[in-house]
Design an enzyme around this catalytic site. Structure first.
Site, PDB file in Angstrom:
ATOM      1  N   HIS A   1      24.578 -64.288 -23.483  1.00  0.00           N
ATOM      2  CA  HIS A   1      24.941 -65.701 -23.693  1.00  0.00           C
ATOM      3  C   HIS A   1      24.201 -66.626 -22.741  1.00  0.00           C
ATOM      4  CE1 HIS A   1      28.201 -64.681 -26.494  1.00  0.00           C
ATOM      5  NE2 HIS A   1      28.454 -63.655 -25.695  1.00  0.00           N
TER       6      HIS A   1
ATOM      7  N   ASN B   1      33.710 -65.735 -30.050  1.00  0.00           N
ATOM      8  CA  ASN B   1      32.455 -65.773 -30.799  1.00  0.00           C
ATOM      9  C   ASN B   1      32.668 -66.531 -32.101  1.00  0.00           C
ATOM     10  OD1 ASN B   1      30.742 -64.317 -29.021  1.00  0.00           O
ATOM     11  ND2 ASN B   1      31.506 -62.370 -29.789  1.00  0.00           N
TER      12      ASN B   1
ATOM     13  N   TYR C   1      33.854 -60.403 -16.936  1.00  0.00           N
ATOM     14  CA  TYR C   1      33.405 -61.796 -16.934  1.00  0.00           C
ATOM     15  C   TYR C   1      33.572 -62.443 -15.565  1.00  0.00           C
ATOM     16  CZ  TYR C   1      32.278 -62.288 -21.857  1.00  0.00           C
ATOM     17  OH  TYR C   1      31.663 -62.171 -23.075  1.00  0.00           O
TER      18      TYR C   1
END
Length: 486
Positions: free
Chosen positions: A56, A129, A339
């Site tokens: 990303h 997403n 993350y």
């Protein structure tokens, strides 16, 4: 004559007299080491870049608001949903998965769809997403999958062979592959695509009741997609088509909107469904769990500084608030760690204190020191540990999440329905009309350029199991005789 502009200074605030010429020993002599202003300027430029996201990396973002339009308080105590009409500020970021920061926007790829809600009880990050499923169901497989989407270590080029080799050896990817290679795999711009939480999350209410939940964000602009040929022409003119479209649309006052909707499953139903409701490669049938409207999202303000507000924006599924929780979804469990860990590496241990990530609600914790530790702890220097007798922040038992009612021994398990990776891709394939199927076949064939025959045949066997017409359609697009294939 006095200068009307602000006076230029060094980073320490000292005024700068000349911003064009280095200090030298004479007109033609070498630069002197004492020219600290020159070295400050160059040193800062050397450090302007931070590591790009591993996935990303290429993204586009904007500010907006979320407004509640329907009461769902019976499912969740999250204050963001506490009353109809309530508004919450947010920051959205869209992205491609595989491309680096300099990649073209209009490439066939899954798109990231992330929202940071600045709620009164902390930040809630919905990190999803533009597809309701993903290629793999277990975080153990994620690093390997991502390597197949990046560059080959020898050629430094994208590898169709690696991509299809992994997919053909991982048939659970069929559902996502079919979406990716369909029309929806190449949206025209961020506002023309849906968003999904993809994972199964949980809601819990004031009575301690838990519900499983799927998040959906339905575009109100309608779906628009490029064919591969159209995208090539767009990329030939601009590699920044998404940024241009999103930024320009908001600047013109044409604010993109999405309907926020949820699917709700009672906690006990998870033991009854014929599919694993925590499997990221599967959807919940809408006939069993219909969409419930929650509210409306509007993007209405562009960032003033892209780096500060979009590149520094750090989204993590670990950012939840009371009333929203996780599930046994294996991929979600891995992302809860990965993350936040990626942000600590990329931005630093105190990344949450950066202005764009800082909650609008009060923050009080005992995290200490480290790089970029520039803030104070509620002006209470004695309360730097817990428990303490000096009025430091304490835990609040009232926001304790109820325990999940799913139990079992710890082990490395495959899902029981491992053998059924074809039913849901078949249902999706059967929704396509003839023209959509033809584009699907051609997109797959184009993406198989240079792939060894044995890998193609292995993938075709999976398409056959979804539907013989699927496999035959791809064969025809590849120019492979169906008779020879059989």
């Amino acid at each position: 004559m006095a200068n009307k502009n602000p006076r230029l200074t060094t980073s320490a605030g000292a005024p700068v007299s000349n911003n064009k010429n280095s200090l030298t020993a004479g007109r033609r002599g070498p630069v002197v080491l004492s020219d600290y202003k020159l070295f400050e300027k160059i040193a800062h430029q050397n450090r302007e870049r931070i590591p790009e996201r591993v996935v990303h990396a290429k993204g586009w973002g904007a500010h907006g608001t979320f407004k509640v339009t329907n009461d769902i308080t019976k499912y969740t105590r999250a204050k963001i949903f506490s009353e109809v009409g309530k508004e919450t500020p947010l920051l959205m970021r869209f992205s491609t998965v595989a491309g680096e920061q300099g990649a073209a926007d209009a490439e066939r790829d899954v798109r990231g769809f992330s929202i940071k809600f600045y709620t009164e009880e902390g930040n809630w990050d919905m990190v999803g997403n533009n597809t309701p499923v993903f290629f793999v169901r277990d975080g153990y497989k994620f690093p390997d999958f991502i390597r197949t989407q990046k560059r080959h270590p020898k050629t430094n080029l994208r590898s169709n062979t690696a991509m299809w080799d992994f997919w053909s050896l991982t048939p659970e990817s069929l559902h996502q592959v079919t979406i990716l290679m369909s029309d929806r795999g190449l949206p025209v711009a961020p506002m023309y695509m849906n968003g999904y939480g993809s994972h199964t999350f949980s809601f819990w209410n004031n009575q301690g009741e838990r519900y499983w939940v799927k998040f959906h964000f339905k575009t109100m602009q309608g779906h628009r997609h490029y064919t591969n040929e159209e995208a090539k022409k767009v990329i030939g003119e601009s590699r920044e088509s998404y940024q241009e479209e999103l930024f320009g649309t908001i600047e013109r006052g044409e604010f993109p909107k999405w309907k926020f909707m949820v699917q709700i499953m009672p906690e006990a139903d998870a033991e009854k469904t014929p599919y694993n409701p925590f499997d990221l490669t599967k959807v919940w049938p809408h006939s069993d769990y219909p969409l419930i409207e929650v509210g409306e999202i509007e993007l209405n303000r562009n960032p003033e500084n892209y780096f500060n507000e979009v590149e520094n924006a750090a989204y993590s599924p670990s950012n939840v608030v009371p009333g929203i929780g996780f599930s046994p979804d294996k991929m979600l469990q891995a992302r809860v760690f990965s993350y936040a860990d990626a942000h600590r590496y990329r931005l630093g241990a105190h990344y949450e204190s950066l202005p764009i990530n800082r909650p609008k609600s009060p923050v009080a914790h005992y995290h200490k020191d480290g790089l970029m530790r520039y803030y104070t702890d509620n002006n209470n220097p004695d309360a730097y540990y817990e428990p303490n007798s000096f009025g430091g922040p304490e835990a609040d038992p009232s926001v304790e999440e109820p325990p999940m009612k799913i139990n079992g021994d710890i082990g490395r398990y495959e899902y029981e329905e491992e053998i059924d990776v074809y039913t849901q891709p078949r249902a999706l394939f059967n929704l396509f009309d003839d023209a959509q199927k033809e584009r699907l076949f051609n997109n797959i064939a184009e993406a198989m350029g240079g792939v060894p025959t044995e890998i193609i045949e292995r993938q075709l066997a999976h398409f056959d199991k979804v539907d013989p017409a699927y496999g035959d359609g791809v064969r025809a697009a590849l120019g492979i005789s169906q008779t020879a294939a059989q």
